[in-house]
Design a protein around this motif. Structure first.
Motif, short mmCIF file in Angstrom:
data_model
loop_
_atom_site.label_atom_id
_atom_site.label_comp_id
_atom_site.label_asym_id
_atom_site.label_seq_id
_atom_site.Cartn_x
_atom_site.Cartn_y
_atom_site.Cartn_z
N LEU A 23 4.93 -7.14 11.01
CA LEU A 23 4.57 -6.45 9.77
C LEU A 23 3.06 -6.41 9.58
CD1 LEU A 23 7.01 -7.50 6.91
CD2 LEU A 23 6.91 -5.34 8.14
N ALA A 24 2.41 -7.50 9.96
CA ALA A 24 0.96 -7.61 9.76
C ALA A 24 0.18 -6.58 10.59
CB ALA A 24 0.49 -9.02 10.09
N GLN A 25 0.82 -5.96 11.57
CA GLN A 25 0.16 -4.94 12.35
C GLN A 25 -0.01 -3.62 11.60
OE1 GLN A 25 2.23 -4.52 16.10
NE2 GLN A 25 2.24 -6.73 16.47
N THR A 26 0.82 -3.43 10.57
CA THR A 26 0.75 -2.17 9.80
C THR A 26 0.51 -2.39 8.31
OG1 THR A 26 3.17 -2.20 9.58
CG2 THR A 26 2.24 -0.94 11.43
N ILE A 27 0.64 -3.62 7.83
CA ILE A 27 0.45 -3.94 6.41
C ILE A 27 -0.64 -4.99 6.29
CG2 ILE A 27 1.56 -4.89 4.34
CD1 ILE A 27 4.23 -3.91 5.39
N TRP A 149 6.21 1.03 1.85
CA TRP A 149 5.66 0.23 2.94
C TRP A 149 4.15 0.08 2.86
CZ3 TRP A 149 8.49 -2.93 5.73
CH2 TRP A 149 9.87 -2.71 5.78
N GLU A 150 3.53 0.68 1.85
CA GLU A 150 2.10 0.46 1.61
C GLU A 150 1.85 -0.60 0.54
OE1 GLU A 150 0.33 4.21 0.76
OE2 GLU A 150 0.69 5.02 2.76
N ASP A 151 2.93 -1.12 -0.05
CA ASP A 151 2.83 -2.15 -1.09
C ASP A 151 3.21 -3.49 -0.48
OD1 ASP A 151 2.90 -3.81 -3.27
OD2 ASP A 151 4.50 -2.73 -4.32
N ARG A 152 2.21 -4.28 -0.12
CA ARG A 152 2.49 -5.53 0.58
C ARG A 152 3.20 -6.55 -0.31
NH1 ARG A 152 -2.52 -9.67 1.43
NH2 ARG A 152 -3.09 -9.98 -0.76
N THR A 153 3.12 -6.39 -1.62
CA THR A 153 3.76 -7.37 -2.51
C THR A 153 5.27 -7.22 -2.55
OG1 THR A 153 3.55 -5.96 -4.48
CG2 THR A 153 1.70 -7.42 -3.97
N THR A 154 5.78 -6.06 -2.14
CA THR A 154 7.24 -5.87 -2.12
C THR A 154 7.79 -5.62 -0.71
OG1 THR A 154 6.98 -3.50 -2.58
CG2 THR A 154 7.33 -4.97 -4.46
N ALA A 155 7.03 -4.93 0.14
CA ALA A 155 7.55 -4.54 1.45
C ALA A 155 7.90 -5.75 2.31
CB ALA A 155 6.54 -3.66 2.18
N VAL A 156 7.20 -6.86 2.13
CA VAL A 156 7.44 -8.04 2.97
C VAL A 156 8.65 -8.85 2.52
CG1 VAL A 156 4.99 -8.22 3.49
CG2 VAL A 156 5.93 -9.57 1.61
N LEU A 157 9.21 -8.53 1.36
CA LEU A 157 10.22 -9.39 0.75
C LEU A 157 11.66 -9.07 1.14
CD1 LEU A 157 8.90 -9.51 -2.94
CD2 LEU A 157 8.43 -11.12 -1.08
N MET A 212 8.15 -3.82 -8.58
CA MET A 212 8.44 -5.16 -9.10
C MET A 212 7.18 -5.84 -9.59
SD MET A 212 10.39 -8.36 -7.23
CE MET A 212 9.11 -8.64 -6.01
N LYS A 213 7.33 -6.57 -10.70
CA LYS A 213 6.29 -7.46 -11.21
C LYS A 213 6.75 -8.88 -10.89
CE LYS A 213 4.88 -4.25 -14.85
NZ LYS A 213 4.74 -4.02 -16.31
N GLY A 214 6.31 -9.37 -9.72
CA GLY A 214 6.87 -10.57 -9.14
C GLY A 214 6.74 -11.82 -9.99
#
Length: 322
Positions: A23-27, A149-157, A212-214
């Motif tokens: 994931l870190a390769q694109t985010i 997929w441009e929002d790292r706060t949700t895409a990784v979850l 989401m507001k985590g």
């Protein structure tokens, strides 16, 4: 009395497993950042030809085999999902067709991450009427298809997957015997803007993306989940000391830890799969349940508490003698 007994479990995951490093390769993220905040290391992402219905059907086949029955023995299908194959018909009917079941009651339940708990209570109520004999209760999601997929706060979850149980109506004279002993559900629609998808057929005419507001979700989750587990145990006339296993919604390792501490559950009693599956929404509880059954931790006779909270907010818990 009639009681709904879990006689088989099953699960399914997409073939592609994605690590934090990938994931870190694109985010704009890192393995360290994700693990520290969530405990997640891997997730499975659906590929071409893999859908909510195909994953659900695979999980059902495994659960049916584990129960020692056939698909034709099933007369009720309740499928929890927030990512159906189509707006309609219900994804449950597609699963029915894939399993070769000519006729049964089949419908979807939409309560996001709490959907499987909602589906369990619905199926339990229908089985205890005596009208139905055997149900497939499913949680299945392809959340990767509603992520930004441009929002790292949700895409990784989030990740994709499915879990299913066979629930069978059985006669029981033992108040503490096998089966679903208690369920408790809640919803509070005032918190819609904290966890939602910004689209829909009647609003934007689009599928939309998850928002989401985590921080706020975390705070509500710990309080609500601890409370509903306590409520469901009280309904069953039990306490936390009676519980052999807790199978929680796999949203975030910190939520799991905080909730367990609040209720006094020992960490070794909590089934954790968030590290390998991430948050699979309605699929996370049945997926984790099947993992613990397959590896021999959960055995017949164990007292198990299932719990989840999701967008809406919705939340719930079930106490089960496995």
């Amino acid at each position: 009395m009639l009681r709904s007994v879990i006689t088989g479990t099953g699960s399914a995951l997409p073939a592609r497993r994605v690590s934090n490093e990938e994931l870190a390769q694109t985010i704009d993220t890192s393995d360290e950042w994700i693990v520290e905040r969530t405990g997640i290391r891997f997730r499975h992402i659906a590929g071409p030809g893999e859908t909510t219905s195909t994953l659900a059907a695979e999980a059902c086949r495994a659960a049916i085999a584990a129960a020692g029955v056939t698909a034709q023995d099933v007369d009720l299908i309740v499928l929890a999902t927030a990512t159906p194959d189509q707006t309609f018909p219900a994804t449950a009917t597609k699963v029915q067709a894939m399993l070769g079941i000519d006729d049964c009651v089949a419908f979807d339940v939409a309560a996001v991450c709490s959907g499987f708990l909602y589906a369990v209570q619905v199926a339990d109520a229908m089985l205890r009427t005596g009208v139905h004999r055997r149900a497939l209760v499913i949680g299945a999601e392809t959340f990767s298809r509603i992520l930004d997929w441009e929002d790292r706060t949700t895409a990784v979850l989030f990740g994709d997957g499915a879990g299913a149980i066979v629930l069978e109506a059985q006669e029981s004279e033992d108040a503490g015997g096998r089966g679903i002993l208690a369920t408790r559900l809640h919803a509070d629609g005032r918190h819609n803007e904290l966890l939602y998808v910004d689209g829909g057929p009647s609003t934007t005419g689009t599928v939309g993306k998850l928002r989401m507001k985590g921080r706020e979700v975390f705070r509500h989750a710990v309080v609500n989940l601890a409370a509903v587990m306590g409520e469901s145990l009280a309904i069953a006339g039990l306490t936390a000391e009676d519980v052999d296993w807790v199978v929680p919604h796999q949203a975030n390792a910190r939520i799991l830890d905080a909730t367990a501490r609040k209720l006094g559950f020992a960490p070794e009693k909590v089934v954790v799969t968030v590290d390998r599956h991430a948050n699979t929404s309605a699929a996370s509880v049945p997926l984790a349940l099947d993992v613990a059954v397959q590896d021999g931790r959960i055995r017949q006779g164990d007292l198990v508490v299932l719990e989840a909270m999701g967008g809406g907010f919705t939340w719930g818990a079930a106490v089960v003698r496995f």
